[in-house]
Design a protein around this motif. Structure first.
Motif: not given
Lengths: 177, 177
Positions: B44-46, B48-53, B57-61
């Motif tokens: 999922a992180a890949d 979205v726009a680079p500034e949102h990645q 990546r932190e969401y599952p934590n």
């Protein structure tokens, strides 16, 4: 992938001294001593007066029971050596005590930093483990386990005779290193 | 002990719809839509726009990411039927996200009450599982697994061709029941 044999190791009474916590909390709540000798052949709750048993049974469900437990003698040093020769997993029946998850995880990270979290297993039924050896203080965890069980000596398992007993981490090292 | 074959089943993207949570939180934080189509062949992180990645990546934590996740279609009904024929375990790589432990445990108890907590496994490396089948959306979890892997179709694994792909729980039922 690796050709190393795989060793799974339980936590409570094998690397983490949960009896110390029973003793501490029993003293705090009832001003009584719980001797290791009194725990021979039975779970902690069965070693106290009937009116205290329900409290002891609840201890492992309580916040903080598994936090900052003392470390079983020599387990760090011997497991560090074993981690070079074996694929080492920590396998604890944490599902019985959902409040223990984070404390157990943090305890492992703090005291056994050479074991990656990928090699932690929180389970219920240990027959799910695919390993060559399992070091555990509860003989029932060897039921259905396909590898070799080594029974880590603890007061409650004093009368168990079906499995090879190991009395200390030094002895584990002599056998497996 | 039993003669039933043993089936291990992953959680995220197999029985729990964690993509829905990514979509929900991405909309909440950036007022943008994360389509399932955009997730093809990548995490999922890949997508979205680079500034949102970094945020994704932190969401599952983050607290609550795994709470109240929607249930993947037909998983309850088919797993209930499978639980009669197989020894059924839920095996999730929860160790990657220690904040997820209690949410995952509660979610399983709520939505899959016919699976006993003894049959929950929170692990990292799934090669530790002793099972005949593993249903998982991540092909790397079949590395070192001794049983048969069934790849549960998900956007991110669209280009994976090494394993038998199952597209729905109805299809799993047709194969295993």
């Amino acid at each position: 992938m690796t050709n190393k044999k795989r060793l799974a190791v339980d936590m409570d009474e094998v690397i983490a001294d949960s009896i110390a916590r029973f003793q501490e909390w029993y003293g705090r709540d009832f001003q009584l001593e719980l001797s290791r000798e009194s725990l021979r052949g039975r779970p902690a709750a069965d070693a106290v007066a009937p009116e205290h048993q329900a409290a002891l049974r609840e201890y492992p469900n309580a916040e903080g029971f598994f936090r900052d437990l003392p470390i079983i003698a020599d387990s760090q040093e011997v497991l560090f050596e074993l981690s070079k020769k074996y694929e080492l997993f920590i396998a604890t029946a944490a599902m019985e005590f959902p409040n223990s998850f984070v404390d157990k995880y943090n305890w492992l990270q703090q005291h056994f930093p050479f074991i990656h979290w990928r090699n932690f297993v929180f389970c219920g039924d240990k027959s799910i483990l695919n390993a060559d050896f399992l070091i555990d203080d509860n003989a029932y965890n060897f039921d259905g386990f396909h590898g070799e069980g080594l029974l880590f000596d603890a007061p409650h398992n004093a009368h168990e005779t079906r499995y090879r007993r190991v009395h200390s981490w030094r002895e584990v090292g002599e056998i497996l290193l």
